[in-house]
Design a protein around this motif. Sequence first.
Motif, PDB file in Angstrom:
ATOM      1  N   LYS A   1       0.862  -1.181   0.000  1.00 17.36           N
ATOM      2  CA  LYS A   1       0.000   0.000   0.000  1.00 17.36           C
ATOM      3  C   LYS A   1       0.897   1.228   0.000  1.00 17.36           C
ATOM      4  O   LYS A   1       1.722   1.414   0.900  1.00 17.36           O
ATOM      5  CB  LYS A   1      -0.916   0.016   1.228  1.00 17.36           C
ATOM      6  N   VAL A   2       0.742   2.087  -1.004  1.00 17.60           N
ATOM      7  CA  VAL A   2       1.499   3.332  -1.106  1.00 17.60           C
ATOM      8  C   VAL A   2       0.574   4.470  -0.717  1.00 17.60           C
ATOM      9  O   VAL A   2      -0.485   4.651  -1.331  1.00 17.60           O
ATOM     10  CB  VAL A   2       2.035   3.548  -2.530  1.00 17.60           C
ATOM     11  N   ARG A   3       0.942   5.240   0.295  1.00 19.39           N
ATOM     12  CA  ARG A   3       0.040   6.278   0.818  1.00 19.39           C
ATOM     13  C   ARG A   3       0.790   7.601   0.961  1.00 19.39           C
ATOM     14  O   ARG A   3       1.817   7.669   1.634  1.00 19.39           O
ATOM     15  CB  ARG A   3      -0.538   5.838   2.158  1.00 19.39           C
ATOM     16  N   PHE A   4       0.248   8.647   0.333  1.00 18.67           N
ATOM     17  CA  PHE A   4       0.764  10.001   0.466  1.00 18.67           C
ATOM     18  C   PHE A   4      -0.146  10.772   1.414  1.00 18.67           C
ATOM     19  O   PHE A   4      -1.378  10.776   1.231  1.00 18.67           O
ATOM     20  CB  PHE A   4       0.821  10.702  -0.893  1.00 18.67           C
ATOM     21  N   LEU A   5       0.444  11.423   2.420  1.00 13.13           N
ATOM     22  CA  LEU A   5      -0.309  12.182   3.411  1.00 13.13           C
ATOM     23  C   LEU A   5       0.203  13.625   3.427  1.00 13.13           C
ATOM     24  O   LEU A   5       1.413  13.852   3.475  1.00 13.13           O
ATOM     25  CB  LEU A   5      -0.173  11.568   4.801  1.00 13.13           C
ATOM     26  N   GLU A   6      -0.735  14.582   3.347  1.00 11.39           N
ATOM     27  CA  GLU A   6      -0.296  15.968   3.448  1.00 11.39           C
ATOM     28  C   GLU A   6       0.195  16.227   4.866  1.00 11.39           C
ATOM     29  O   GLU A   6      -0.224  15.548   5.809  1.00 11.39           O
ATOM     30  CB  GLU A   6      -1.413  16.919   3.020  1.00 11.39           C
ATOM     31  N   GLY A   7       1.067  17.202   5.033  1.00  6.68           N
ATOM     32  CA  GLY A   7       1.733  17.374   6.317  1.00  6.68           C
ATOM     33  C   GLY A   7       1.043  18.259   7.312  1.00  6.68           C
ATOM     34  O   GLY A   7       1.485  18.363   8.457  1.00  6.68           O
ATOM     35  N   TYR A   8      -0.050  18.922   6.921  1.00  3.09           N
ATOM     36  CA  TYR A   8      -0.735  19.825   7.840  1.00  3.09           C
ATOM     37  C   TYR A   8      -1.392  19.039   8.972  1.00  3.09           C
ATOM     38  O   TYR A   8      -1.237  19.369  10.144  1.00  3.09           O
ATOM     39  CB  TYR A   8      -1.777  20.636   7.071  1.00  3.09           C
ATOM     40  N   ALA A   9      -2.130  17.978   8.597  1.00  2.60           N
ATOM     41  CA  ALA A   9      -2.822  17.178   9.611  1.00  2.60           C
ATOM     42  C   ALA A   9      -2.873  15.705   9.228  1.00  2.60           C
ATOM     43  O   ALA A   9      -3.728  14.975   9.712  1.00  2.60           O
ATOM     44  CB  ALA A   9      -4.229  17.706   9.837  1.00  2.60           C
ATOM     45  N   SER A  10      -1.964  15.259   8.355  1.00  9.36           N
ATOM     46  CA  SER A  10      -1.874  13.849   7.962  1.00  9.36           C
ATOM     47  C   SER A  10      -3.146  13.322   7.327  1.00  9.36           C
ATOM     48  O   SER A  10      -3.537  12.174   7.551  1.00  9.36           O
ATOM     49  CB  SER A  10      -1.495  12.970   9.162  1.00  9.36           C
ATOM     50  N   LYS A  11      -3.787  14.123   6.513  1.00  7.04           N
ATOM     51  CA  LYS A  11      -4.947  13.628   5.762  1.00  7.04           C
ATOM     52  C   LYS A  11      -4.440  13.027   4.442  1.00  7.04           C
ATOM     53  O   LYS A  11      -3.589  13.600   3.762  1.00  7.04           O
ATOM     54  CB  LYS A  11      -5.940  14.755   5.493  1.00  7.04           C
ATOM     55  N   GLU A  12      -5.011  11.894   4.092  1.00  6.50           N
ATOM     56  CA  GLU A  12      -4.582  11.183   2.890  1.00  6.50           C
ATOM     57  C   GLU A  12      -4.910  11.992   1.635  1.00  6.50           C
ATOM     58  O   GLU A  12      -6.019  12.504   1.484  1.00  6.50           O
ATOM     59  CB  GLU A  12      -5.276   9.836   2.829  1.00  6.50           C
ATOM     60  N   VAL A  13      -3.932  12.109   0.731  1.00  2.00           N
ATOM     61  CA  VAL A  13      -4.168  12.794  -0.540  1.00  2.00           C
ATOM     62  C   VAL A  13      -4.106  11.832  -1.723  1.00  2.00           C
ATOM     63  O   VAL A  13      -4.564  12.170  -2.814  1.00  2.00           O
ATOM     64  CB  VAL A  13      -3.182  13.966  -0.746  1.00  2.00           C
TER      65      VAL A  13
END
Length: 495
Positions: A66-78
Motif C-alpha cells: 500500500k502506497v500512501r501520500f499524506l499531506e503534512g498539515y494534519a496527515s490527511k490522505e491525498v
Amino acid sequence: MKKSSLTTAVLAGLVGVVGFAGSSSAVELNPDGTGQVLIYPYYTARAGQQTLISVVNSTDTPQAVKVRFLEGYASKEVLDFNLFLSAYDVWTGTVFKLSDAGIAGDGAAVGTRDNSCTVPNFSASNSVAGMLYQPFSNQVYTENDPDLGPQGTDRTNEGYVELIDMTNIGDENGTATDITHVDGVPPGCDDYALLNDATNPDLQITPTGGLFGNGSVINVADGTQYAYTADAVDGWTATPQFTESGSLAPDLSKANSPSGGAVAYVFQGGVMTTVTYPPGQEIDAVSAVFDASALMNTWVANAAAGQGTDWVVTFPTKRYYVNDQTLTDAIPPFAEVLDSEHDGASCTQVGLNIYDREEGAPTVSPTGPVFSPRPNIQTVYTSLCHEVNVISISDPADPMSILGSQYENAEGSAGLAVNMAPFGTAGWLDLDLYDYAAGNGEYHVMRGDVNGTTFLGLPATGFAAERFINATATTSNYAGAFRHRVERMISSTAP
C-alpha cells in the motif's frame, strides 16, 4: 529510569533476537534499513522542487504494498494505491507541482515511468514529458474528514509518505506470474479479477518485508538535492493485511503480534526494552520505536555566505492521537486534539536549545523576531503545530528558507516555516520533546504498556537540510541532508 548495561556476551546474544524480530512480529525500527513498513518523512513540490521516491523489494518473493501520500498539515490522505513488486523489483515515483509542469492546478501530483503493476493503473490520459501521473486530492480534508485547515489543493504540496507491505504474493491462481516482469514488462497488470480481489488466496500470505527506500528533494534549476533513507519498521504484522484499492486500510494502527495486541523492541544505549501493548493500543508499538526525548542535529546559517538550514520534524503517528473526531482530549503524549484552537492544527509545545560550535549558547533574550513568550534563558519554548514541521534556522533580518515550506508558523497565523534565530553562524540544536515547560512539571509521556513501561517524549523522525551558495564558483549550489540523532528516555514509573 532504566540505566542498565549489558555484557558483551549478552549483547552478542541479542543479535539473534533482533534478526528474529520480523518473524516474531515485534515491531522494531530496523537499523539495517529494511522492513515491512517504510516512512519517508518529507516530500515537497514547493519552490521549484520535486521529490523522488523509490522502493526496492530486496527479496525473491513478490509483494503487494500500500502506497500512501499524506499531506503534512494534519496527515490527511491525498492519494493511495496498491503497488505490486515482483522479486528484486524497484518502483520509483516523482512528486511535482502541477503548475510547474504546465498543468492546470496549484496542487501536487505523483508521476512515474515505472512498469511495475499498480491498481488502479496510472491513466495514459494523464501524461506529461513521457511520464504518467495522478494528481493529489483534497477530498479527505474537505469532505470525508473535514477540518479547519486550508481547504485548497495547494495544501497537498508538502507532506510525507508511508509504504505498508500487505502480503507476499503466491501463484496458485497465477497472480505472481501476472506481476512478474517479462522483458521488463509485467504481462498481467490489467488482471483486476486477481489483483484487486481481497479473497484471492495468492494475496493472503504473511508479508516477510525486506523493503527499503530512499527519498530525494531535488531542485533541477538550482542543482540541489536533499537525499535521505526511509525509516524501516520491521515486525509490524504477523498476518496478511491485503485490501482492495480505494481502502484506507491497512494503516499503522494495525500492528499486531500472534498473541494479540502488539509487541515492540526498542534499543536505548545498547539495551533492548520489550514492551507489550493490549488490543486497542497497537499504535503505541509503532510510536514506541519512533519515540524521542530529544532530536539533535547540526545547522549552518550565514546569509552573507549563502548558508542556511531547515529542520524537518515529522510525527508519523500523531494523527492516531489527535485526529479522531470522537476525541474530546488528545491521547498522550500529545496535548491538543485537531481543530482545537489553531486553524485546524494540533499544536505541541517543545523546547529548543541552540549552541554554536564553541559551546556557546544564548543566555539572554535575543534581538529580532523570536518565539513567544520572549526567552530570557537558553531554552526557547515554542509549538510545532503540524504532522510535518519545518524549522528554518536563519538570520531574522534576512531569512533563508531552504525548503520553501508554506506551513503556518508556531502560533497558527499565516506565514512561512517556523523561523529560529541562529546563535553565531554554525552549531547544533537540541530539540527537547520531553520537558516542554521547565519547572512546571509538564511532560510528554506515552501511555504505559501492560507492565507500566512508558516512553518519555514524542514519536518523531526527520532530517536537517543544509544549503551553501558559492557565488564565485561556476557550480554555485551545494546541499546535503542529515538524519536527526535521537535521545531516548524509558521509565517504569510516571515522571
